[in-house]
Design an enzyme around this catalytic site. Structure first.
Site, PDB file in Angstrom:
ATOM      1  N   HIS A   1      33.367  55.940  49.864  1.00  0.00           N
ATOM      2  CA  HIS A   1      34.663  55.681  49.240  1.00  0.00           C
ATOM      3  C   HIS A   1      35.387  54.510  49.891  1.00  0.00           C
ATOM      4  O   HIS A   1      36.272  53.905  49.271  1.00  0.00           O
ATOM      5  CB  HIS A   1      35.527  56.947  49.318  1.00  0.00           C
ATOM      6  CG  HIS A   1      36.400  57.155  48.118  1.00  0.00           C
ATOM      7  ND1 HIS A   1      35.894  57.439  46.864  1.00  0.00           N
ATOM      8  CD2 HIS A   1      37.745  57.110  47.971  1.00  0.00           C
ATOM      9  CE1 HIS A   1      36.896  57.570  46.004  1.00  0.00           C
ATOM     10  NE2 HIS A   1      38.031  57.374  46.652  1.00  0.00           N
TER      11      HIS A   1
ATOM     12  N   TYR B   1      47.552  50.641  47.682  1.00  0.00           N
ATOM     13  CA  TYR B   1      46.850  49.457  48.176  1.00  0.00           C
ATOM     14  C   TYR B   1      47.808  48.298  48.415  1.00  0.00           C
ATOM     15  O   TYR B   1      47.492  47.384  49.180  1.00  0.00           O
ATOM     16  CB  TYR B   1      45.732  49.070  47.207  1.00  0.00           C
ATOM     17  CG  TYR B   1      44.696  50.163  47.084  1.00  0.00           C
ATOM     18  CD1 TYR B   1      43.834  50.438  48.139  1.00  0.00           C
ATOM     19  CD2 TYR B   1      44.610  50.952  45.939  1.00  0.00           C
ATOM     20  CE1 TYR B   1      42.915  51.469  48.045  1.00  0.00           C
ATOM     21  CE2 TYR B   1      43.690  51.977  45.843  1.00  0.00           C
ATOM     22  CZ  TYR B   1      42.855  52.235  46.894  1.00  0.00           C
ATOM     23  OH  TYR B   1      41.944  53.259  46.821  1.00  0.00           O
TER      24      TYR B   1
ATOM     25  N   LYS C   1      36.962  60.550  36.142  1.00  0.00           N
ATOM     26  CA  LYS C   1      37.521  61.897  36.180  1.00  0.00           C
ATOM     27  C   LYS C   1      37.970  62.330  34.792  1.00  0.00           C
ATOM     28  O   LYS C   1      38.461  61.530  34.013  1.00  0.00           O
ATOM     29  CB  LYS C   1      38.720  61.927  37.138  1.00  0.00           C
ATOM     30  CG  LYS C   1      38.336  61.872  38.623  1.00  0.00           C
ATOM     31  CD  LYS C   1      39.561  62.046  39.498  1.00  0.00           C
ATOM     32  CE  LYS C   1      39.179  62.092  40.962  1.00  0.00           C
ATOM     33  NZ  LYS C   1      40.366  62.278  41.837  1.00  0.00           N
TER      34      LYS C   1
ATOM     35  N   HIS D   1      42.577  54.858  37.578  1.00  0.00           N
ATOM     36  CA  HIS D   1      43.698  55.692  37.993  1.00  0.00           C
ATOM     37  C   HIS D   1      44.582  56.017  36.796  1.00  0.00           C
ATOM     38  O   HIS D   1      44.958  55.120  36.049  1.00  0.00           O
ATOM     39  CB  HIS D   1      44.549  54.975  39.047  1.00  0.00           C
ATOM     40  CG  HIS D   1      43.916  54.933  40.403  1.00  0.00           C
ATOM     41  ND1 HIS D   1      44.295  54.030  41.380  1.00  0.00           N
ATOM     42  CD2 HIS D   1      42.925  55.684  40.954  1.00  0.00           C
ATOM     43  CE1 HIS D   1      43.571  54.233  42.468  1.00  0.00           C
ATOM     44  NE2 HIS D   1      42.728  55.217  42.231  1.00  0.00           N
TER      45      HIS D   1
ATOM     46  N   ARG E   1      35.341  51.438  47.859  1.00  0.00           N
ATOM     47  CA  ARG E   1      36.296  51.467  46.744  1.00  0.00           C
ATOM     48  C   ARG E   1      37.675  51.026  47.242  1.00  0.00           C
ATOM     49  O   ARG E   1      38.346  50.217  46.592  1.00  0.00           O
ATOM     50  CB  ARG E   1      36.342  52.883  46.167  1.00  0.00           C
ATOM     51  CG  ARG E   1      37.368  53.112  45.044  1.00  0.00           C
ATOM     52  CD  ARG E   1      37.153  54.518  44.492  1.00  0.00           C
ATOM     53  NE  ARG E   1      38.257  55.000  43.687  1.00  0.00           N
ATOM     54  CZ  ARG E   1      38.424  54.786  42.380  1.00  0.00           C
ATOM     55  NH1 ARG E   1      37.562  54.036  41.738  1.00  0.00           N
ATOM     56  NH2 ARG E   1      39.433  55.311  41.727  1.00  0.00           N
TER      57      ARG E   1
END
Length: 322
Positions: free
Chosen positions: A260, A295, A188, A286, A263
């Protein structure tokens, strides 16, 4: 974007209300060049900021003199319009970004958003596959077909590297460093990171690339790793969603999964195995450690289920009930 429609940035500049157009132009330039935001992200920021500017115009509020109380009322007006708590939180994040920029540019001496609170959002725990479920999905793929070899490789890479969907479909061959054991990923905001890749996924990629070199590809698609033989172009997001759900169904997986999900599974299994949270953050790309911390919650939830199932006291309680 439909033809003849203005980008949100152009629309925002045309409708700044009592906010200086020059400041808004500089802010958009800052997001694009300094923050390296994609067109879609920039578009979203501008649309959200337009709501704030409209509120200022409707209520005769000077953006330089706005108070925390007035910003709280703005947030309340969004909720009254039926905008979800998650969307309100996103809009207020954009408002904070704008005022941090004004401070950076010395347009203001104090940030009115410093104590601005976002609505509480229930934390959603992502769907995760077990290793056994991933193996079951891989086992139903027909490796006698080129597409099967490709799809098998895709799942191995998704799970081995924890890539986003866009990162996978846009992965170029020139970013593979298989001898060294890593790949270069553009995430991103055009941020680049190096991700280790497992020996098994490396082997899958070598097999797939050997088959792929016989495909006839359209101009401009020669460097994409994952391509469609029928279309001669890079694989689409929709194709990826469709075949993964078909394989999951064939494997008897009832969970609602997507590309996803691999992931999420990658990150969760690493943390369950004792991986450092910062290392997982780096591998996932991230920006905020808080995003990675979800997580940890998945792991704790799994641990609680294990305790309730296996702990001697829990077993005794279950036996008393029966």
């Amino acid at each position: 974007m439909p033809r003849n429609s203005k980008p949100a940035s152009a629309s925002l500049i045309a409708n700044t209300g009592n906010v200086s157009k020059d400041i808004v132009r500089h802010y958009i330039q800052y997001l694009r060049l300094e923050r390296s935001y994609s067109d879609n992200t920039l578009d979203a920021y501008c649309k959200d900021l337009q709501k704030l500017f409209n509120y200022y115009s409707d209520n005769a509020i000077d953006f330089r003199q706005v108070t925390l109380e007035e910003l709280d009322l703005f947030a309340g007006s969004l909720r009254e319009r039926g905008i979800s708590a998650r969307s309100v939180a996103r809009i207020l994040s954009g408002v904070r970004s704008f005022y941090r920029f004004l401070l950076l540019e010395k347009e203001l001496e104090q940030d009115p958003t410093e104590l601005l609170e976002s609505p509480k959002i229930a934390r959603h725990l992502p769907q995760v596959l077990t290793v056994e479920e991933i193996d079951r999905i891989l086992s139903v793929i027909d490796l006698s077909k080129p597409e099967g070899v490709r799809d098998h490789c895709i799942i191995e890479v998704l799970y081995s590297c924890g890539l986003r969907i866009s990162e996978l479909i846009n992965l170029p061959i020139s970013n593979l460093f298989l001898d060294e054991g890593y790949i270069r990923v553009h995430g991103k905001g055009s941020k680049e990171r190096l991700v280790p890749i497992s020996p098994k996924a490396i082997n899958e990629l070598r097999i797939w690339l050997d088959i792929r070199k016989h495909f006839k590809l359209q101009a401009g698609n020669e460097d994409y790793v994952f391509v469609s033989r029928a279309r001669g172009k890079k694989l689409s997001r929709i194709s990826l969603f469709v075949f993964i759900r078909e394989y999951a169904k064939s494997a008897g997986i009832t969970k609602d999964i997507s590309p996803h999900t691999f992931r999420h599974s990658f990150a969760t299994h690493l943390i369950q195995g004792g991986a450092n949270l910062r290392a997982v953050q780096d591998m996932l790309g991230h920006e905020d450690l808080g995003t990675t911390e979800i997580y940890m919650h998945v792991d704790v939830t799994h641990l609680r289920e294990e305790i309730l199932t296996c702990h001697p006291m829990a077993l005794k309680k279950s036996q008393r009930k029966t």
